[in-house]
Design a protein around this motif. Structure first.
Motif, short mmCIF file in Angstrom:
data_model
loop_
_atom_site.label_atom_id
_atom_site.label_comp_id
_atom_site.label_asym_id
_atom_site.label_seq_id
_atom_site.Cartn_x
_atom_site.Cartn_y
_atom_site.Cartn_z
N ARG A 146 6.91 -17.47 17.53
CA ARG A 146 5.48 -17.19 17.44
C ARG A 146 4.61 -18.31 18.02
O ARG A 146 3.60 -18.05 18.67
CB ARG A 146 5.07 -16.92 15.99
CG ARG A 146 3.56 -16.72 15.83
CD ARG A 146 3.20 -16.04 14.52
NE ARG A 146 3.61 -14.65 14.56
CZ ARG A 146 4.52 -14.11 13.75
NH1 ARG A 146 5.11 -14.84 12.84
NH2 ARG A 146 4.83 -12.84 13.85
N TYR A 147 5.02 -19.56 17.77
CA TYR A 147 4.16 -20.68 18.17
C TYR A 147 4.66 -21.40 19.41
O TYR A 147 4.05 -22.39 19.84
CB TYR A 147 4.01 -21.66 17.00
CG TYR A 147 3.50 -20.96 15.76
CD1 TYR A 147 2.22 -20.39 15.72
CD2 TYR A 147 4.30 -20.82 14.63
CE1 TYR A 147 1.76 -19.71 14.61
CE2 TYR A 147 3.85 -20.15 13.50
CZ TYR A 147 2.58 -19.60 13.50
OH TYR A 147 2.14 -18.93 12.39
N ALA A 175 -1.91 -18.33 16.06
CA ALA A 175 -1.44 -17.19 16.85
C ALA A 175 -1.75 -15.91 16.07
O ALA A 175 -2.04 -15.96 14.88
CB ALA A 175 0.06 -17.30 17.10
#
Length: 199
Positions: A146-147, A175
Protein backbone atom coordinates in the motif's frame (compact mmCIF):
# COMPACT_ATOMS: atom_id res chain seq x y z
CA UNK A 1 -0.84 46.07 -32.58
CA UNK A 2 -3.86 43.98 -31.89
CA UNK A 3 -4.81 43.46 -28.27
CA UNK A 4 -5.27 39.90 -27.19
CA UNK A 5 -8.46 40.90 -25.38
CA UNK A 6 -10.59 43.99 -24.86
CA UNK A 7 -9.14 45.82 -21.87
CA UNK A 8 -12.65 46.57 -20.64
CA UNK A 9 -13.27 42.85 -20.46
CA UNK A 10 -9.87 41.68 -19.29
CA UNK A 11 -9.96 38.43 -17.37
CA UNK A 12 -9.77 38.73 -13.64
CA UNK A 13 -6.41 38.16 -12.07
CA UNK A 14 -6.06 34.64 -10.71
CA UNK A 15 -6.96 34.39 -7.07
CA UNK A 16 -3.98 34.46 -4.77
CA UNK A 17 -3.05 31.02 -3.65
CA UNK A 18 -4.11 30.36 -0.09
CA UNK A 19 -1.79 29.01 2.56
CA UNK A 20 -0.70 25.42 2.22
CA UNK A 21 -2.71 23.09 4.44
CA UNK A 22 -0.87 22.15 7.58
CA UNK A 23 0.86 18.79 7.34
CA UNK A 24 0.57 16.93 10.60
CA UNK A 25 3.58 15.23 12.15
CA UNK A 26 2.50 11.81 13.37
CA UNK A 27 4.58 9.02 14.88
CA UNK A 28 3.61 5.36 15.04
CA UNK A 29 5.07 3.21 17.83
CA UNK A 30 4.99 -0.57 18.08
CA UNK A 31 6.40 -1.00 21.59
CA UNK A 32 8.45 -4.07 22.45
CA UNK A 33 11.21 -5.01 24.88
CA UNK A 34 13.34 -6.50 22.12
CA UNK A 35 12.44 -4.47 19.03
CA UNK A 36 10.37 -1.30 19.14
CA UNK A 37 9.30 -0.06 15.72
CA UNK A 38 9.02 3.71 15.23
CA UNK A 39 7.63 5.41 12.13
CA UNK A 40 7.81 9.15 11.48
CA UNK A 41 8.00 11.43 8.45
CA UNK A 42 11.72 10.56 8.31
CA UNK A 43 10.96 6.85 7.83
CA UNK A 44 10.94 3.78 10.04
CA UNK A 45 13.48 2.53 12.52
CA UNK A 46 13.91 -0.40 14.90
CA UNK A 47 15.14 0.13 18.46
CA UNK A 48 16.59 -3.13 19.74
CA UNK A 49 17.41 -4.21 23.26
CA UNK A 50 18.23 -7.44 25.06
CA UNK A 51 18.05 -8.60 28.64
CA UNK A 52 18.25 -11.74 30.75
CA UNK A 53 15.84 -13.40 33.13
CA UNK A 54 18.36 -13.07 35.97
CA UNK A 55 18.90 -9.33 35.46
CA UNK A 56 18.78 -7.30 38.66
CA UNK A 57 16.15 -4.66 39.27
CA UNK A 58 18.72 -1.94 38.50
CA UNK A 59 19.68 -3.64 35.23
CA UNK A 60 16.03 -3.95 34.21
CA UNK A 61 15.37 -0.30 35.08
CA UNK A 62 18.43 0.81 33.12
CA UNK A 63 17.29 -1.21 30.12
CA UNK A 64 13.79 0.26 30.13
CA UNK A 65 15.06 3.83 30.55
CA UNK A 66 17.47 3.27 27.66
CA UNK A 67 14.67 2.12 25.38
CA UNK A 68 12.50 5.10 26.39
CA UNK A 69 15.30 7.56 25.63
CA UNK A 70 15.95 6.03 22.21
CA UNK A 71 12.23 6.08 21.39
CA UNK A 72 11.93 9.75 22.33
CA UNK A 73 14.93 10.60 20.17
CA UNK A 74 13.44 8.73 17.22
CA UNK A 75 10.01 10.33 17.68
CA UNK A 76 11.31 13.88 17.95
CA UNK A 77 8.71 16.65 17.88
CA UNK A 78 5.33 15.46 16.62
CA UNK A 79 1.67 16.48 16.83
CA UNK A 80 0.39 12.99 17.64
CA UNK A 81 1.81 9.64 18.67
CA UNK A 82 -0.19 6.50 17.85
CA UNK A 83 0.87 3.49 19.88
CA UNK A 84 -0.28 -0.09 19.70
CA UNK A 85 -2.32 -1.07 22.70
CA UNK A 86 -1.38 -4.02 24.90
CA UNK A 87 -2.21 -7.50 23.71
CA UNK A 88 -4.20 -9.02 26.56
CA UNK A 89 -3.63 -12.59 25.42
CA UNK A 90 0.14 -12.14 25.09
CA UNK A 91 2.23 -14.97 26.48
CA UNK A 92 5.94 -15.40 26.98
CA UNK A 93 8.58 -12.79 27.70
CA UNK A 94 8.39 -10.48 30.65
CA UNK A 95 4.81 -9.22 30.70
CA UNK A 96 5.56 -7.07 33.76
CA UNK A 97 8.52 -5.29 32.15
CA UNK A 98 6.72 -4.93 28.81
CA UNK A 99 3.76 -3.28 30.50
CA UNK A 100 6.12 -1.04 32.44
CA UNK A 101 7.88 0.00 29.24
CA UNK A 102 4.56 0.81 27.59
CA UNK A 103 3.57 3.11 30.45
CA UNK A 104 7.01 4.74 30.67
CA UNK A 105 6.81 5.66 26.98
CA UNK A 106 3.24 6.93 27.28
CA UNK A 107 4.20 9.02 30.31
CA UNK A 108 7.28 10.41 28.56
CA UNK A 109 5.20 11.43 25.53
CA UNK A 110 2.68 13.20 27.75
CA UNK A 111 5.55 14.93 29.57
CA UNK A 112 6.48 16.39 26.19
CA UNK A 113 2.86 17.50 25.67
CA UNK A 114 2.45 15.05 22.79
CA UNK A 115 -1.13 13.76 22.48
CA UNK A 116 -1.30 9.96 22.45
CA UNK A 117 -3.72 7.64 20.66
CA UNK A 118 -4.01 3.92 21.38
CA UNK A 119 -4.78 1.47 18.57
CA UNK A 120 -5.59 -2.12 19.62
CA UNK A 121 -3.67 -4.88 17.78
CA UNK A 122 -6.86 -6.06 16.06
CA UNK A 123 -7.61 -2.53 14.81
CA UNK A 124 -4.03 -2.20 13.51
CA UNK A 125 -4.39 -5.47 11.61
CA UNK A 126 -7.84 -4.51 10.26
CA UNK A 127 -6.63 -1.09 9.09
CA UNK A 128 -3.76 -2.75 7.22
CA UNK A 129 -5.48 -5.80 5.74
CA UNK A 130 -9.22 -5.55 6.34
CA UNK A 131 -9.04 -8.50 8.75
CA UNK A 132 -8.50 -7.89 12.46
CA UNK A 133 -7.15 -11.40 12.89
CA UNK A 134 -4.35 -11.04 10.32
CA UNK A 135 -0.91 -12.18 11.37
CA UNK A 136 2.07 -9.85 11.42
CA UNK A 137 3.49 -11.16 8.15
CA UNK A 138 0.23 -10.27 6.38
CA UNK A 139 0.38 -6.74 7.84
CA UNK A 140 3.98 -6.43 6.67
CA UNK A 141 3.03 -7.49 3.16
CA UNK A 142 0.02 -5.17 3.04
CA UNK A 143 2.03 -2.19 4.33
CA UNK A 144 4.75 -2.69 1.74
CA UNK A 145 2.22 -2.90 -1.08
CA UNK A 146 0.00 0.00 0.00
CA UNK A 147 2.72 2.48 0.93
CA UNK A 148 5.45 1.37 -1.46
CA UNK A 149 7.81 0.95 1.48
CA UNK A 150 10.67 -1.48 1.90
CA UNK A 151 10.25 -2.68 5.47
CA UNK A 152 12.85 -5.02 6.98
CA UNK A 153 10.65 -6.39 9.78
CA UNK A 154 7.08 -6.55 11.07
CA UNK A 155 7.76 -4.15 13.96
CA UNK A 156 8.50 -1.31 11.55
CA UNK A 157 5.54 -2.35 9.40
CA UNK A 158 3.24 -2.15 12.42
CA UNK A 159 4.65 1.28 13.30
CA UNK A 160 4.05 2.52 9.75
CA UNK A 161 0.44 1.29 9.84
CA UNK A 162 -0.09 3.06 13.19
CA UNK A 163 1.31 6.29 11.76
CA UNK A 164 -0.84 5.95 8.63
CA UNK A 165 -3.95 5.43 10.79
CA UNK A 166 -3.18 8.58 12.77
CA UNK A 167 -2.74 10.63 9.61
CA UNK A 168 -5.97 9.18 8.22
CA UNK A 169 -7.82 10.16 11.42
CA UNK A 170 -6.49 13.70 10.91
CA UNK A 171 -7.74 13.76 7.31
CA UNK A 172 -4.34 13.32 5.66
CA UNK A 173 -4.15 9.61 4.71
CA UNK A 174 -0.88 8.31 3.32
CA UNK A 175 -2.81 6.31 0.72
CA UNK A 176 -6.35 5.38 -0.23
CA UNK A 177 -7.70 2.80 2.20
CA UNK A 178 -10.88 0.76 1.60
CA UNK A 179 -13.83 1.74 3.78
CA UNK A 180 -13.82 -1.65 5.49
CA UNK A 181 -10.20 -1.14 6.54
CA UNK A 182 -10.82 2.43 7.62
CA UNK A 183 -13.62 1.30 9.91
CA UNK A 184 -10.84 0.14 12.24
CA UNK A 185 -10.30 3.76 13.28
CA UNK A 186 -13.53 3.60 15.26
CA UNK A 187 -12.03 1.01 17.58
CA UNK A 188 -9.16 3.25 18.70
CA UNK A 189 -8.81 5.58 21.66
CA UNK A 190 -8.14 9.01 20.17
CA UNK A 191 -7.31 12.21 22.04
CA UNK A 192 -9.51 15.27 21.68
CA UNK A 193 -8.95 16.41 18.11
CA UNK A 194 -8.45 19.99 19.29
CA UNK A 195 -5.44 18.84 21.30
CA UNK A 196 -3.78 17.88 18.05
CA UNK A 197 -5.05 20.52 15.61
CA UNK A 198 -4.37 23.42 17.97
CA UNK A 199 -0.69 22.57 18.37
Amino acid sequence: MTALFDLTEAPAAPAAAGPWPRLYRVAGLDISLTGTGVATLAGTTLITSSGHRKDTLIQRRTRLKGIVNEVLTAVGSVDLAVIEGPSHHSVGGSVWDRGGLWWLIVDALYARDIPVAVMPPTSRAKYATGNGGSRKDAVLDAAQKRYGAILPNDNEADALVLRAAGLDWLGQPLADVPAGHRAALAGCQWPDREQVTAR
